[in-house]
Design a protein around this motif. Structure first.
Motif, PDB file in Angstrom:
ATOM      1  N   GLU A 111      -4.282   3.533  13.956  1.00  0.00           N
ATOM      2  CA  GLU A 111      -3.056   3.987  14.619  1.00  0.00           C
ATOM      3  C   GLU A 111      -1.882   3.618  13.722  1.00  0.00           C
ATOM      4  OE1 GLU A 111      -3.045   5.499  17.529  1.00  0.00           O
ATOM      5  OE2 GLU A 111      -5.113   5.152  18.211  1.00  0.00           O
ATOM      6  N   ARG A 112      -0.894   4.460  13.734  1.00  0.00           N
ATOM      7  CA  ARG A 112       0.269   4.289  12.867  1.00  0.00           C
ATOM      8  C   ARG A 112       0.862   2.864  12.928  1.00  0.00           C
ATOM      9  NH1 ARG A 112       4.459   9.186  12.423  1.00  0.00           N
ATOM     10  NH2 ARG A 112       2.496  10.227  12.761  1.00  0.00           N
ATOM     11  N   ASN A 113       1.173   2.408  14.124  1.00  0.00           N
ATOM     12  CA  ASN A 113       1.856   1.120  14.235  1.00  0.00           C
ATOM     13  C   ASN A 113       0.991  -0.040  13.750  1.00  0.00           C
ATOM     14  OD1 ASN A 113       4.128   2.353  15.130  1.00  0.00           O
ATOM     15  ND2 ASN A 113       3.654   2.075  17.314  1.00  0.00           N
ATOM     16  N   ALA A 114      -0.311   0.049  14.023  1.00  0.00           N
ATOM     17  CA  ALA A 114      -1.214  -1.033  13.599  1.00  0.00           C
ATOM     18  C   ALA A 114      -1.280  -1.106  12.074  1.00  0.00           C
ATOM     19  CB  ALA A 114      -2.596  -0.803  14.186  1.00  0.00           C
ATOM     20  N   VAL A 115      -1.302   0.051  11.446  1.00  0.00           N
ATOM     21  CA  VAL A 115      -1.390   0.070   9.973  1.00  0.00           C
ATOM     22  C   VAL A 115      -0.064  -0.417   9.370  1.00  0.00           C
ATOM     23  CG1 VAL A 115      -1.718   1.551   7.945  1.00  0.00           C
ATOM     24  CG2 VAL A 115      -3.137   1.890   9.985  1.00  0.00           C
ATOM     25  N   PHE A 116       1.054   0.021   9.978  1.00  0.00           N
ATOM     26  CA  PHE A 116       2.372  -0.446   9.494  1.00  0.00           C
ATOM     27  C   PHE A 116       2.457  -1.973   9.575  1.00  0.00           C
ATOM     28  CE2 PHE A 116       4.802   3.691  10.749  1.00  0.00           C
ATOM     29  CZ  PHE A 116       4.196   4.345   9.697  1.00  0.00           C
ATOM     30  N   GLU A 117       1.935  -2.524  10.685  1.00  0.00           N
ATOM     31  CA  GLU A 117       1.994  -3.971  10.885  1.00  0.00           C
ATOM     32  C   GLU A 117       1.112  -4.710   9.875  1.00  0.00           C
ATOM     33  OE1 GLU A 117       1.061  -5.830  14.898  1.00  0.00           O
ATOM     34  OE2 GLU A 117       2.747  -4.470  15.348  1.00  0.00           O
ATOM     35  N   ALA A 118      -0.047  -4.123   9.608  1.00  0.00           N
ATOM     36  CA  ALA A 118      -0.982  -4.783   8.684  1.00  0.00           C
ATOM     37  C   ALA A 118      -0.434  -4.815   7.262  1.00  0.00           C
ATOM     38  CB  ALA A 118      -2.331  -4.056   8.714  1.00  0.00           C
ATOM     39  N   PHE A 119       0.309  -3.777   6.908  1.00  0.00           N
ATOM     40  CA  PHE A 119       0.826  -3.702   5.530  1.00  0.00           C
ATOM     41  C   PHE A 119       2.325  -3.409   5.538  1.00  0.00           C
ATOM     42  CE2 PHE A 119      -3.653  -2.364   5.271  1.00  0.00           C
ATOM     43  CZ  PHE A 119      -4.135  -3.370   4.445  1.00  0.00           C
ATOM     44  N   GLU A 141     -14.022  11.319  14.394  1.00  0.00           N
ATOM     45  CA  GLU A 141     -12.899  10.465  14.797  1.00  0.00           C
ATOM     46  C   GLU A 141     -11.609  11.237  14.527  1.00  0.00           C
ATOM     47  OE1 GLU A 141     -11.482   5.871  14.279  1.00  0.00           O
ATOM     48  OE2 GLU A 141     -12.253   6.833  12.476  1.00  0.00           O
ATOM     49  N   ILE A 142     -10.792  11.383  15.555  1.00  0.00           N
ATOM     50  CA  ILE A 142      -9.480  12.017  15.388  1.00  0.00           C
ATOM     51  C   ILE A 142      -8.432  11.020  15.858  1.00  0.00           C
ATOM     52  CG2 ILE A 142      -7.969  13.941  16.016  1.00  0.00           C
ATOM     53  CD1 ILE A 142     -10.413  15.635  16.571  1.00  0.00           C
ATOM     54  N   ILE A 143      -7.483  10.712  15.006  1.00  0.00           N
ATOM     55  CA  ILE A 143      -6.407   9.787  15.382  1.00  0.00           C
ATOM     56  C   ILE A 143      -5.080  10.541  15.311  1.00  0.00           C
ATOM     57  CG2 ILE A 143      -5.335   7.538  14.953  1.00  0.00           C
ATOM     58  CD1 ILE A 143      -7.809   6.743  13.365  1.00  0.00           C
ATOM     59  N   GLU A 144      -4.550  10.856  16.491  1.00  0.00           N
ATOM     60  CA  GLU A 144      -3.203  11.447  16.522  1.00  0.00           C
ATOM     61  C   GLU A 144      -2.234  10.302  16.253  1.00  0.00           C
ATOM     62  OE1 GLU A 144      -2.976  14.553  19.871  1.00  0.00           O
ATOM     63  OE2 GLU A 144      -4.763  13.391  20.291  1.00  0.00           O
ATOM     64  N   GLN A 145      -1.132  10.547  15.636  1.00  0.00           N
ATOM     65  CA  GLN A 145      -0.227   9.436  15.262  1.00  0.00           C
ATOM     66  C   GLN A 145      -0.994   8.419  14.400  1.00  0.00           C
ATOM     67  OE1 GLN A 145       3.168   9.256  16.542  1.00  0.00           O
ATOM     68  NE2 GLN A 145       2.679  11.327  17.160  1.00  0.00           N
ATOM     69  N   GLY A 146      -1.758   8.920  13.450  1.00  0.00           N
ATOM     70  CA  GLY A 146      -2.584   8.033  12.631  1.00  0.00           C
ATOM     71  C   GLY A 146      -1.939   7.683  11.298  1.00  0.00           C
ATOM     72  N   ALA A 147      -2.548   6.733  10.620  1.00  0.00           N
ATOM     73  CA  ALA A 147      -2.057   6.339   9.294  1.00  0.00           C
ATOM     74  C   ALA A 147      -3.231   5.927   8.414  1.00  0.00           C
ATOM     75  CB  ALA A 147      -1.057   5.193   9.414  1.00  0.00           C
ATOM     76  N   LEU A 148      -3.069   6.237   7.145  1.00  0.00           N
ATOM     77  CA  LEU A 148      -4.097   5.950   6.148  1.00  0.00           C
ATOM     78  C   LEU A 148      -3.438   5.128   5.047  1.00  0.00           C
ATOM     79  CD1 LEU A 148      -7.050   6.834   5.444  1.00  0.00           C
ATOM     80  CD2 LEU A 148      -6.040   8.738   4.185  1.00  0.00           C
ATOM     81  N   ALA A 149      -3.861   3.867   4.896  1.00  0.00           N
ATOM     82  CA  ALA A 149      -3.285   3.004   3.858  1.00  0.00           C
ATOM     83  C   ALA A 149      -4.155   3.052   2.612  1.00  0.00           C
ATOM     84  CB  ALA A 149      -3.189   1.568   4.376  1.00  0.00           C
ATOM     85  N   MET A 205       0.855  -1.194   0.000  1.00  0.00           N
ATOM     86  CA  MET A 205       0.000   0.000   0.000  1.00  0.00           C
ATOM     87  C   MET A 205       0.892   1.244   0.000  1.00  0.00           C
ATOM     88  SD  MET A 205      -3.443  -0.612   0.917  1.00  0.00           S
ATOM     89  CE  MET A 205      -4.378  -2.073   1.252  1.00  0.00           C
ATOM     90  N   THR A 206       0.265   2.393  -0.174  1.00  0.00           N
ATOM     91  CA  THR A 206       0.943   3.645   0.152  1.00  0.00           C
ATOM     92  C   THR A 206       0.329   4.122   1.466  1.00  0.00           C
ATOM     93  OG1 THR A 206       1.261   4.160  -2.171  1.00  0.00           O
ATOM     94  CG2 THR A 206       1.433   5.984  -0.621  1.00  0.00           C
ATOM     95  N   ILE A 207       1.180   4.377   2.446  1.00  0.00           N
ATOM     96  CA  ILE A 207       0.662   4.768   3.765  1.00  0.00           C
ATOM     97  C   ILE A 207       1.038   6.225   4.057  1.00  0.00           C
ATOM     98  CG2 ILE A 207       0.748   4.314   6.242  1.00  0.00           C
ATOM     99  CD1 ILE A 207       1.394   1.390   5.589  1.00  0.00           C
TER     100      ILE A 207
END
Ligand SMILES: [Zn+2]
Length: 435
Positions: free
Chosen positions: A45-53, A25-33, A3-5
């Motif tokens: 959350e940033r780390n969860a998205v990094f882990e998923a992809f 919904e506000i996510i500080e330290q967030g990520a969008l894949a 993905m592009t995150i």
């Protein structure tokens, strides 16, 4: 899957805050894949998205905010250079400022350059979807279509139709309008993110024959929208009553020709009666609130609450050229102030909703745009306040992210838009000088 995150503080509205749905919904330290087709794969959350992809490309926007692309429900392409023109109310302003400006789009080269700039300007303001009154000239509309297709912006637009009460160069009979409109409808069918809106200017510009043609077109092409103006000023409303004595009210003029449907967007709706509001709710049409324009022309204060309590969908619009700026974001601050004058209190969630998911719902595009739900088109902009030392200091005084969003809604503007993405693609890069 790769993905592009994009990372940053991410804010969006997932439901209707006016209907008491759980919304912001506000996510500080967030990520969008974002997947390769330009759609949203995951928000979190940033780390969860990094882990998923893992093994994805990462675009880190630092402390900037990522916000769904803004939706402008009403503005005029051939008024691109008619902003800040003088006028004594709507009808005088149309005659002396707007019609001469719109006539200049007869020059195809001029229209092509304007179209390119118009689209880039919208994107630079964070607008990724816009409902636009096109030109009266076929070639100018083609230029707008071309510019939109190249940029990737989502545009709903159509040829502005009028056959009376304006300089002859801008007038076309129903018969003269039919062929070019049908051709443009056909072009929209084959162009991604381009939708056609049948566009009678307003009741005073249109004979019954022209309005009848609009109704027939809408019936014949159910994928099209209809956009027009209603109840903007008291003088206009009285003139419509005189011009259409058989109609019960202004809305009834359009309704009588089959123009009021769930695909209809009515700009302004300031002096709308209860009977008209009830009929709007029944027909499920949408309305566009353009507070800067309404103040500029002295038109009045939009009764937002009266529309919302009836469940009428409401979008935000800049209404350029009566609007004096292209930023829907700035329009939200103006809406807040106008609604204060009507004792209607709006919070950050209400405001963000009106310019994003609320606008998408008003245009029937909520499956595609307006929030960061998985599967939607990745339309967003980057709000980067850090170069602005006052804004950075002011946000530093906030207790939480919700308060920061409220400050951003009032203090940030298009100069803080770092980049705009449509369908996952960079459509407007950081550029301090606006096109
Ligand atoms: Zn308008």
């Amino acid at each position: 899957m790769s993905m592009t995150i994009h990372t940053g503080t991410i804010a969006h509205v997932r439901g209707d805050p006016f209907g008491a749905e759980e919304a912001l919904e506000i996510i500080e330290q967030g990520a969008l894949a974002i997947d390769r087709s330009g759609r949203i794969g995951l928000l979190g959350e940033r780390n969860a998205v990094f882990e998923a992809f893992p093994n994805s490309e990462i675009i880190d926007h630092g402390n900037a905010w990522l916000i769904p692309g803004l939706i402008d429900g009403h503005l005029h392409f051939p008024q691109f250079y008619a902003t800040a023109g003088p006028g004594n109310g709507l009808l005088d302003w149309l005659e002396n400022t707007v019609y001469p400006a719109e006539a200049s789009f007869a020059d195809e080269l001029f229209a092509r350059a304007a179209a390119e700039r118009f689209v880039r300007h919208l994107l630079a303001c964070g607008t990724t979807t816009a409902m636009v009154f096109g030109s009266q000239f076929y070639d100018a509309n083609l230029a707008l279509f071309d510019a939109a297709a190249r940029s990737g912006i989502r545009l709903i637009t159509g040829m502005t139709l009028m056959d009376r009460n304006a300089p002859p160069i801008l007038l076309r009979t129903a018969e003269q309008s039919l062929d070019p409109v049908e051709k443009l409808i056909g072009l929209c069918r084959t162009t991604p993110r381009l939708y056609y809106a049948i566009t009678p200017r307003f009741a005073l510009s249109c004979s019954p024959a022209l309005l009848e043609m609009c109704g027939a077109l809408l019936k014949c092409h159910p994928e099209t929208y209809l956009q027009t103006h209603i109840n903007e000023t008291r003088t206009e409303t009285a003139a419509v009553r005189a011009a259409f004595p058989r109609s019960r009210h202004y809305l009834d003029v359009y309704d009588g020709f089959g123009l009021i449907t769930e695909r209809t967007m009515l700009a302004h709706s300031i002096h709308t009666t209860d009977a008209e509001l009830d009929r709007m709710a029944e027909a499920a049409c949408a309305v566009c609130h353009c507070p800067t324009s309404n103040a500029y022309l002295g038109s009045g204060l939009f009764p937002l609450q009266k529309h919302l309590t009836r469940g009428i969908r409401v979008a935000m619009g800049t209404d350029v050229g009566a609007g004096t700026q292209f930023s829907v974001w700035r329009e939200l601050s103006q809406a807040y102030k106008v609604q204060q004058l009507r004792d209607c209190r709006l919070d950050a969630c209400h405001l963000l909703y009106l310019a994003t998911l609320g606008g998408a719902k008003a245009l029937g595009l909520e499956h595609e745009a307006g929030s960061f739900e998985t599967g939607k088109s990745a339309d967003f902009f980057v709000l980067d306040y850090e170069q602005d030392s006052y804004l950075a200091a002011r946000l530093g005084r906030c207790e939480n992210a919700m308060d920061q969003l409220f400050c951003l809604l009032h203090l940030a503007d298009e100069r803080h838009v770092g980049a705009t993405y449509v369908h996952g693609r960079l459509a407007a890069p950081r550029n301090r000088s606006l096109p």
